[in-house]
Each structure stands twice: as structure tokens, then as C-alpha cells.
Scaffold this motif. Structure first.
Motif, PDB file in Angstrom:
ATOM      1  N   LEU A  31       0.804  -1.221   0.000  1.00  0.00           N
ATOM      2  CA  LEU A  31       0.000   0.000   0.000  1.00  0.00           C
ATOM      3  C   LEU A  31       0.838   1.273   0.000  1.00  0.00           C
ATOM      4  O   LEU A  31       0.443   2.272  -0.596  1.00  0.00           O
ATOM      5  CB  LEU A  31      -0.940   0.007   1.219  1.00  0.00           C
ATOM      6  N   THR A  32       1.990   1.262   0.664  1.00  0.00           N
ATOM      7  CA  THR A  32       2.789   2.476   0.793  1.00  0.00           C
ATOM      8  C   THR A  32       4.069   2.461  -0.024  1.00  0.00           C
ATOM      9  O   THR A  32       4.731   3.479  -0.128  1.00  0.00           O
ATOM     10  CB  THR A  32       3.179   2.712   2.272  1.00  0.00           C
ATOM     11  N   ALA A  33       4.430   1.318  -0.578  1.00  0.00           N
ATOM     12  CA  ALA A  33       5.676   1.162  -1.344  1.00  0.00           C
ATOM     13  C   ALA A  33       6.893   1.525  -0.507  1.00  0.00           C
ATOM     14  O   ALA A  33       7.877   2.053  -1.017  1.00  0.00           O
ATOM     15  CB  ALA A  33       5.639   1.956  -2.639  1.00  0.00           C
ATOM     16  N   MET A  34       6.825   1.260   0.796  1.00  0.00           N
ATOM     17  CA  MET A  34       7.981   1.488   1.675  1.00  0.00           C
ATOM     18  C   MET A  34       8.696   0.152   1.851  1.00  0.00           C
ATOM     19  O   MET A  34       8.164  -0.755   2.486  1.00  0.00           O
ATOM     20  CB  MET A  34       7.533   2.043   3.025  1.00  0.00           C
ATOM     21  N   PRO A  35       9.889  -0.006   1.285  1.00  0.00           N
ATOM     22  CA  PRO A  35      10.568  -1.298   1.311  1.00  0.00           C
ATOM     23  C   PRO A  35      10.930  -1.784   2.713  1.00  0.00           C
ATOM     24  O   PRO A  35      11.165  -2.969   2.906  1.00  0.00           O
ATOM     25  CB  PRO A  35      11.816  -1.061   0.463  1.00  0.00           C
ATOM     26  N   GLU A  36      10.948  -0.897   3.670  1.00  0.00           N
ATOM     27  CA  GLU A  36      11.276  -1.314   5.036  1.00  0.00           C
ATOM     28  C   GLU A  36      10.277  -2.344   5.556  1.00  0.00           C
ATOM     29  O   GLU A  36      10.646  -3.271   6.276  1.00  0.00           O
ATOM     30  CB  GLU A  36      11.318  -0.100   5.980  1.00  0.00           C
ATOM     31  N   PHE A  37       9.008  -2.192   5.179  1.00  0.00           N
ATOM     32  CA  PHE A  37       8.007  -3.167   5.602  1.00  0.00           C
ATOM     33  C   PHE A  37       8.318  -4.548   5.028  1.00  0.00           C
ATOM     34  O   PHE A  37       8.085  -5.564   5.668  1.00  0.00           O
ATOM     35  CB  PHE A  37       6.597  -2.726   5.186  1.00  0.00           C
ATOM     36  N   GLY A  38       8.843  -4.597   3.815  1.00  0.00           N
ATOM     37  CA  GLY A  38       9.241  -5.872   3.223  1.00  0.00           C
ATOM     38  C   GLY A  38      10.384  -6.511   3.985  1.00  0.00           C
ATOM     39  O   GLY A  38      10.442  -7.733   4.141  1.00  0.00           O
ATOM     40  N   MET A  39      11.281  -5.696   4.484  1.00  0.00           N
ATOM     41  CA  MET A  39      12.414  -6.217   5.252  1.00  0.00           C
ATOM     42  C   MET A  39      11.946  -6.738   6.611  1.00  0.00           C
ATOM     43  O   MET A  39      12.428  -7.772   7.085  1.00  0.00           O
ATOM     44  CB  MET A  39      13.479  -5.141   5.392  1.00  0.00           C
ATOM     45  N   PHE A  40      10.983  -6.048   7.229  1.00  0.00           N
ATOM     46  CA  PHE A  40      10.396  -6.547   8.472  1.00  0.00           C
ATOM     47  C   PHE A  40       9.634  -7.845   8.210  1.00  0.00           C
ATOM     48  O   PHE A  40       9.665  -8.774   9.014  1.00  0.00           O
ATOM     49  CB  PHE A  40       9.455  -5.517   9.096  1.00  0.00           C
ATOM     50  N   SER A  41       8.967  -7.918   7.064  1.00  0.00           N
ATOM     51  CA  SER A  41       8.240  -9.132   6.699  1.00  0.00           C
ATOM     52  C   SER A  41       9.201 -10.301   6.512  1.00  0.00           C
ATOM     53  O   SER A  41       8.922 -11.420   6.955  1.00  0.00           O
ATOM     54  CB  SER A  41       7.441  -8.876   5.407  1.00  0.00           C
ATOM     55  N   ALA A  42      10.346 -10.051   5.893  1.00  0.00           N
ATOM     56  CA  ALA A  42      11.356 -11.105   5.732  1.00  0.00           C
ATOM     57  C   ALA A  42      11.900 -11.535   7.093  1.00  0.00           C
ATOM     58  O   ALA A  42      12.161 -12.725   7.319  1.00  0.00           O
ATOM     59  CB  ALA A  42      12.492 -10.606   4.835  1.00  0.00           C
ATOM     60  N   GLY A  43      12.049 -10.585   8.007  1.00  0.00           N
ATOM     61  CA  GLY A  43      12.472 -10.929   9.365  1.00  0.00           C
ATOM     62  C   GLY A  43      11.454 -11.818  10.062  1.00  0.00           C
ATOM     63  O   GLY A  43      11.810 -12.759  10.784  1.00  0.00           O
TER      64      GLY A  43
END
Length: 142
Positions: free
Chosen positions: A22-34
Motif C-alpha cells: 500500500l505504501t511502497a515502503m521497502p522497510e516493511f518488506g524487510m520486516f516481513s522477511a524478518g
């Protein structure tokens, strides 16, 4: 019925993936990978402290490593000129005498009004000129 810890971590990974989309903030993807990494260690039977440490460690490591690389690639991306900016620096052929007061050129397959950058200089039909800038609908040439 009790839900295993690894399932909660997968739910967290999906929950963190939604704001990524929704926000295109890649940090959320990194938290998701964590969270996925924590789900893996949870499935191996480790304790909650280890799971949280893996989640935090993986998330921080990804942010520390991937984010600077992504920023560097974004900064190095070539900017493609479009519109009149793409015409600057191109060559054109004089169709009607071009001087400081006007004339016509053929630029990128189109006929353009043109004037000479140096008002004392003129170009005759058939000569090649270079476009220095576009001023409104007039190409400034030299």
C-alpha cells in the motif's frame, strides 16, 4: 486449539507485507522477511527469545545492507529526457535561412521555427545546426 508460534510469525509477515504494497515502503518488506525468518526458527522449536532476536536481527541486517544499495541504485538511475528537453543537443537541418530574427529547421522529422543563438550569425538551407535550447515553440541553434 492452540496455534503454533510459527503460524503467528507468518501472519505477522503477511501483516507487514500489506503496508509494503500500500505504501511502497521497502522497510516493511524487510520486516516481513524478518518475520519469515522468525517463523522458520519457531518451526525448528526454538524459544520465543530466539525468535524475537532472529526477527530483529534479520530486519535490522536487511535494512542496514539492502537499503543503502537500493538508494545507490536509485541515485545512479539515468534520467531520460522527454519532451523539449530531449531535443536539446540534437542536430537539425536548416530549411529556410536561420539568423537572429528567425528561420526554419527540420528537427526530429518535424519543421520548427528557429533562431540563431548568436544574433550576428546566420545559417543557410542545407546546413547542419545544433539545438542549444527550446524557447517556447522556437529552437535556438548554433
Amino acid at each position: 486449539m492452540e496455534i503454533d508460534a510459527w503460524v503467528w510469525w507468518l501472519i505477522a509477515a503477511v501483516g507487514l507485507g500489506i503496508p509494503l504494497v500500500l505504501t511502497a515502503m521497502p522497510e516493511f518488506g524487510m520486516f516481513s522477511a524478518g518475520a519469515i525468518a522468525a517463523a522458520v526458527v519457531a518451526a525448528l522449536g526454538t524459544g520465543i527469545v530466539t525468535q524475537v532476536l532472529v526477527f530483529a536481527g534479520m530486519s535490522v541486517a536487511l535494512i542496514a545492507v539492502v537499503r543503502p544499495i537500493a538508494n545507490r541504485h536509485r541515485a545512479q538511475r539515468p534520467q531520460h529526457a522527454t519532451g523539449v528537453d530531449a531535443l536539446k543537443g540534437r542536430s537539425a537541418v536548416v530549411l529556410e535561412r536561420v539568423d537572429g530574427s528567425g528561420g526554419r529547421i527540420k528537427l526530429s522529422g518535424e519543421v520548427w521555427s528557429a533562431r540563431s543563438l548568436d544574433t550576428d550569425r546566420s545559417f543557410e538551407p542545407g546546413q547542419q545546426v545544433d539545438v542549444v535550447e527550446i524557447d517556447g515553440a522556437t529552437a535556438v541553434v548554433m
